[in-house]
Motif scaffolding. Structure first.
Motif, PDB file in Angstrom:
ATOM      1  N   HIS A 138      -3.597 -12.408   6.539  1.00 63.08           N
ATOM      2  CA  HIS A 138      -4.934 -12.714   6.040  1.00 63.08           C
ATOM      3  C   HIS A 138      -5.804 -11.469   5.885  1.00 63.08           C
ATOM      4  CE1 HIS A 138      -4.126 -16.933   6.394  1.00 63.08           C
ATOM      5  NE2 HIS A 138      -3.771 -16.782   7.646  1.00 63.08           N
ATOM      6  N   THR A 139      -5.215 -10.286   5.960  1.00 65.00           N
ATOM      7  CA  THR A 139      -6.003  -9.064   5.887  1.00 65.00           C
ATOM      8  C   THR A 139      -5.565  -8.229   4.698  1.00 65.00           C
ATOM      9  OG1 THR A 139      -6.156  -9.036   8.288  1.00 65.00           O
ATOM     10  CG2 THR A 139      -6.709  -6.994   7.127  1.00 65.00           C
ATOM     11  N   ALA A 140      -6.457  -8.021   3.748  1.00 61.14           N
ATOM     12  CA  ALA A 140      -6.120  -7.193   2.593  1.00 61.14           C
ATOM     13  C   ALA A 140      -6.106  -5.733   3.001  1.00 61.14           C
ATOM     14  CB  ALA A 140      -7.150  -7.400   1.485  1.00 61.14           C
ATOM     15  N   PRO A 141      -4.995  -4.997   2.750  1.00 62.76           N
ATOM     16  CA  PRO A 141      -4.922  -3.608   3.151  1.00 62.76           C
ATOM     17  C   PRO A 141      -5.717  -2.703   2.217  1.00 62.76           C
ATOM     18  CG  PRO A 141      -2.952  -4.225   1.967  1.00 62.76           C
ATOM     19  CD  PRO A 141      -3.792  -5.467   2.094  1.00 62.76           C
ATOM     20  N   ALA A 182       8.700  16.933  -4.311  1.00 58.70           N
ATOM     21  CA  ALA A 182       9.041  16.961  -5.732  1.00 58.70           C
ATOM     22  C   ALA A 182       7.972  16.300  -6.588  1.00 58.70           C
ATOM     23  CB  ALA A 182      10.393  16.291  -5.972  1.00 58.70           C
ATOM     24  N   THR A 183       6.731  16.448  -6.211  1.00 55.35           N
ATOM     25  CA  THR A 183       5.562  15.951  -6.935  1.00 55.35           C
ATOM     26  C   THR A 183       5.578  14.443  -7.150  1.00 55.35           C
ATOM     27  OG1 THR A 183       6.461  16.217  -9.177  1.00 55.35           O
ATOM     28  CG2 THR A 183       5.414  18.149  -8.173  1.00 55.35           C
ATOM     29  N   VAL A 184       6.328  13.734  -6.321  1.00 56.77           N
ATOM     30  CA  VAL A 184       6.361  12.280  -6.427  1.00 56.77           C
ATOM     31  C   VAL A 184       5.237  11.691  -5.584  1.00 56.77           C
ATOM     32  CG1 VAL A 184       7.703  10.215  -5.968  1.00 56.77           C
ATOM     33  CG2 VAL A 184       8.822  12.244  -6.855  1.00 56.77           C
ATOM     34  N   THR A 185       4.546  10.715  -6.142  1.00 56.99           N
ATOM     35  CA  THR A 185       3.471  10.056  -5.405  1.00 56.99           C
ATOM     36  C   THR A 185       3.811   8.596  -5.222  1.00 56.99           C
ATOM     37  OG1 THR A 185       1.819  11.540  -6.325  1.00 56.99           O
ATOM     38  CG2 THR A 185       1.023   9.473  -5.388  1.00 56.99           C
ATOM     39  N   THR A 186       3.574   8.082  -4.034  1.00 50.91           N
ATOM     40  CA  THR A 186       3.808   6.669  -3.784  1.00 50.91           C
ATOM     41  C   THR A 186       2.550   6.036  -3.217  1.00 50.91           C
ATOM     42  OG1 THR A 186       5.248   5.085  -2.697  1.00 50.91           O
ATOM     43  CG2 THR A 186       4.670   7.001  -1.425  1.00 50.91           C
ATOM     44  N   VAL A 187       2.382   4.764  -3.454  1.00 58.08           N
ATOM     45  CA  VAL A 187       1.262   4.038  -2.867  1.00 58.08           C
ATOM     46  C   VAL A 187       1.642   3.645  -1.451  1.00 58.08           C
ATOM     47  CG1 VAL A 187      -0.141   1.959  -3.013  1.00 58.08           C
ATOM     48  CG2 VAL A 187       0.593   3.122  -5.093  1.00 58.08           C
ATOM     49  N   VAL A 188       0.768   3.875  -0.505  1.00 59.98           N
ATOM     50  CA  VAL A 188       1.025   3.446   0.861  1.00 59.98           C
ATOM     51  C   VAL A 188      -0.133   2.584   1.321  1.00 59.98           C
ATOM     52  CG1 VAL A 188       2.409   5.446   1.445  1.00 59.98           C
ATOM     53  CG2 VAL A 188      -0.034   5.533   1.841  1.00 59.98           C
ATOM     54  N   LEU A 189       0.103   1.798   2.336  1.00 58.84           N
ATOM     55  CA  LEU A 189      -0.910   0.872   2.817  1.00 58.84           C
ATOM     56  C   LEU A 189      -1.365   1.265   4.208  1.00 58.84           C
ATOM     57  CD1 LEU A 189       0.687  -2.512   1.766  1.00 58.84           C
ATOM     58  CD2 LEU A 189      -0.821  -1.010   0.469  1.00 58.84           C
ATOM     59  N   THR A 190      -2.651   1.297   4.418  1.00 60.23           N
ATOM     60  CA  THR A 190      -3.180   1.510   5.751  1.00 60.23           C
ATOM     61  C   THR A 190      -4.166   0.402   6.031  1.00 60.23           C
ATOM     62  OG1 THR A 190      -4.954   2.913   4.896  1.00 60.23           O
ATOM     63  CG2 THR A 190      -2.951   4.014   5.621  1.00 60.23           C
ATOM     64  N   GLU A 191      -4.252  -0.019   7.272  1.00 62.47           N
ATOM     65  CA  GLU A 191      -5.167  -1.084   7.625  1.00 62.47           C
ATOM     66  C   GLU A 191      -5.755  -0.804   8.999  1.00 62.47           C
ATOM     67  OE1 GLU A 191      -3.106  -4.768   7.576  1.00 62.47           O
ATOM     68  OE2 GLU A 191      -1.207  -3.861   7.974  1.00 62.47           O
ATOM     69  N   CYS A 219      -0.602  -5.596  -9.880  1.00 59.04           N
ATOM     70  CA  CYS A 219      -0.333  -6.310  -8.643  1.00 59.04           C
ATOM     71  C   CYS A 219      -1.304  -7.463  -8.466  1.00 59.04           C
ATOM     72  CB  CYS A 219      -0.452  -5.356  -7.456  1.00 59.04           C
ATOM     73  SG  CYS A 219       0.731  -4.014  -7.529  1.00 59.04           S
ATOM     74  N   GLY A 220      -0.753  -8.654  -8.294  1.00 59.93           N
ATOM     75  CA  GLY A 220      -1.590  -9.816  -8.071  1.00 59.93           C
ATOM     76  C   GLY A 220      -2.378 -10.227  -9.289  1.00 59.93           C
ATOM     77  N   ASP A 221      -1.975  -9.778 -10.468  1.00 59.32           N
ATOM     78  CA  ASP A 221      -2.698 -10.105 -11.694  1.00 59.32           C
ATOM     79  C   ASP A 221      -2.337 -11.509 -12.139  1.00 59.32           C
ATOM     80  OD1 ASP A 221      -3.806 -10.276 -14.173  1.00 59.32           O
ATOM     81  OD2 ASP A 221      -2.598  -8.699 -15.088  1.00 59.32           O
ATOM     82  N   ASP A 222      -3.288 -12.439 -12.023  1.00 56.10           N
ATOM     83  CA  ASP A 222      -3.010 -13.809 -12.451  1.00 56.10           C
ATOM     84  C   ASP A 222      -3.772 -14.155 -13.718  1.00 56.10           C
ATOM     85  OD1 ASP A 222      -5.503 -13.832 -11.376  1.00 56.10           O
ATOM     86  OD2 ASP A 222      -5.238 -15.646 -10.184  1.00 56.10           O
ATOM     87  N   GLY A 246       2.931  -7.907  -5.199  1.00 52.77           N
ATOM     88  CA  GLY A 246       2.739  -6.482  -4.980  1.00 52.77           C
ATOM     89  C   GLY A 246       1.988  -6.224  -3.696  1.00 52.77           C
ATOM     90  N   PRO A 247       1.580  -4.976  -3.449  1.00 52.22           N
ATOM     91  CA  PRO A 247       0.842  -4.643  -2.227  1.00 52.22           C
ATOM     92  C   PRO A 247      -0.393  -5.517  -2.057  1.00 52.22           C
ATOM     93  CG  PRO A 247       1.498  -2.650  -3.376  1.00 52.22           C
ATOM     94  CD  PRO A 247       1.819  -3.792  -4.292  1.00 52.22           C
TER      95      PRO A 247
END
Length: 411
Positions: free
Chosen positions: A22-25, A34-43, A81-84, A141-142
């Motif tokens: 029930h908690t949106a991150p 190698a200049t790669v970027t990823t999305v990470v979640l923190t809460e 992500c979560g696009d309805d 998605g996240p």
């Protein structure tokens, strides 16, 4: 033994966290090698999770695995992500509606090649033929819980994995799995072909890269195989397998449809072994709904699943077809590459067909597989019975009414 995270300096905290149901991150990004970027979640301050995180089985690499310097980063991915709002009209086939109206389907990830068969069913008009005016595919998605979406009524039917359903049921949710597309869960360990690790025993004495959010599955796998973590060096990693390539680890916890294909596309030979083949068998990519929906809207669920089965039969024949639809139509905002999507489609097809589904039809689950799934859930501390999380009656009825759909589509 645990050492510093592979590919990160000592001053770079490992910030991926499992989200609470029930908690949106809060979404942030963090540079990787190698200049790669990823999305990470923190809460910060988040409560203990109720359901397992969707991120643990989805490996951010999944979206744009083989091309481009950005992995699941940037506004296009986040918007997806979560696009309805972006619904998909079923393709025209000349059939008139039978009055089933609009159906909302909750996906468990973004609109990529993971749903290749569904995209075919939609574009070929199979859902229209089944009586739907329109099908809305709600992206996951996240920050998106497919269980919560279905429980709230946002989605009538959704896709998930048994551990998520079991967790929800143990928390009091009235959910059941209707059928399973993948007869094997896609978790695997990947190693370089030059330093192969063919089975769990070979992990002993090795450096093993495991993502923090995959610890529950990792611990269950250890228990299933009678292994002790002290027999190896566990290295906290994130999602880009650069640490395997550079030798910082010997084995990498992976999703068989993604990271192995990503490295192969770069000319790097790898070996994999599936957890499902070594003590941790479990179906995955499961269709689920509320029990009350199964009782009150069985006709709607049956119509959707029948049409979807037809689409997946086409995808099994031609894995490139649905992959192209993912890249060019349904997931066009994600920057997918057709070649990458096709490789994912081919890999997942190997998880769909086995001797049972070739005989009984795709999405069916044998009694043996149900039993093995329940046993594997037990290793993860999710003690449920088959009757608590499975109701395969609709899939059984579909094939009783449509025996022609049982035939192996690749034969």
């Amino acid at each position: 033994m645990t050492i510093s995270p592979a590919g990160h300096g000592a001053n770079e905290p490992f910030t991926v966290r499992q989200r609470a149901w029930h908690t949106a991150p809060r979404i942030s990004s963090q540079p990787l090698p190698a200049t790669v970027t990823t999305v990470v979640l923190t809460e910060p301050g988040a409560k203990e999770r109720v359901l397992p995180s969707k991120i643990d089985r989805r490996r951010f690499l999944r979206n744009s695995a083989f091309g481009g310097a950005v992995m699941l980063g940037g506004p296009a991915f986040l918007a997806a992500c979560g696009d309805d709002e972006k619904s998909s009209d079923s393709g025209s086939s000349g059939s008139s509606s039978s009055g089933l109206g609009t159906l909302d389907v909750q996906l468990n990830w973004v609109k990529n090649a993971e749903y290749a068969g569904t995209w075919i069913a939609d574009s070929e008009g199979y859902f229209t033929d089944a009586g739907f005016d329109k099908v809305n595919f709600i992206a996951g998605g996240p920050g998106v819980s497919q269980e919560e979406s279905v429980i709230s009524g946002k989605g009538l039917i959704g896709l998930t994995a048994p551990d998520f359903t079991a967790s929800a049921v143990l928390e009091g949710a009235d959910l059941v799995i209707l059928g399973a597309l993948f007869q094997k869960n896609p978790f695997c360990f990947m190693s370089l072909a030059s330093n192969p690790i063919p089975d769990p025993e070979a992990l002993k004495g090795k450096k093993v890269g495991v993502q923090d959010v995959n610890q529950p599955t990792w611990q269950a796998f250890l228990k299933a195989n009678g292994l002790d973590e002290s027999e190896m060096t566990v290295v906290p990693v994130q999602f880009d397998p650069q640490g395997l390539v550079t030798g910082e680890v010997d084995a990498w916890f992976s999703f068989v449809t993604n990271e192995p294909n990503a490295l192969k596309a770069e000319g790097i030979d790898v070996e994999v072994f599936l957890l499902a083949d070594h003590g941790y068998p479990m179906v995955s990519q499961c269709y689920f709904a509320k029990k009350e929906t199964v009782e009150s809207k069985a006709d709607v669920l049956e119509a959707y699943l029948t049409a979807d089965i037809k689409g997946w039969r086409e995808s099994l024949k031609d894995p490139a077809k649905g992959a192209a639809l993912a890249a060019n139509v349904y997931g066009k905002d994600l920057g997918l590459k057709v070649e990458a999507a096709t490789e994912e489609s081919k890999s997942q097809n190997e998880l769909i067909l086995n001797e049972d589904t070739k005989t009984n039809g795709i999405m069916t689950v044998s009694d043996e597989m149900v039993e093995e799934t329940i046993k594997s859930l037990g290793f993860a501390g999710l003690d449920v019975t088959a009757d608590q999380i499975f109701d395969l009656s609709l899939i059984e009825k579909i094939y009783a009414d449509n025996p022609d759909l049982k035939a192996d589509p690749t034969a």
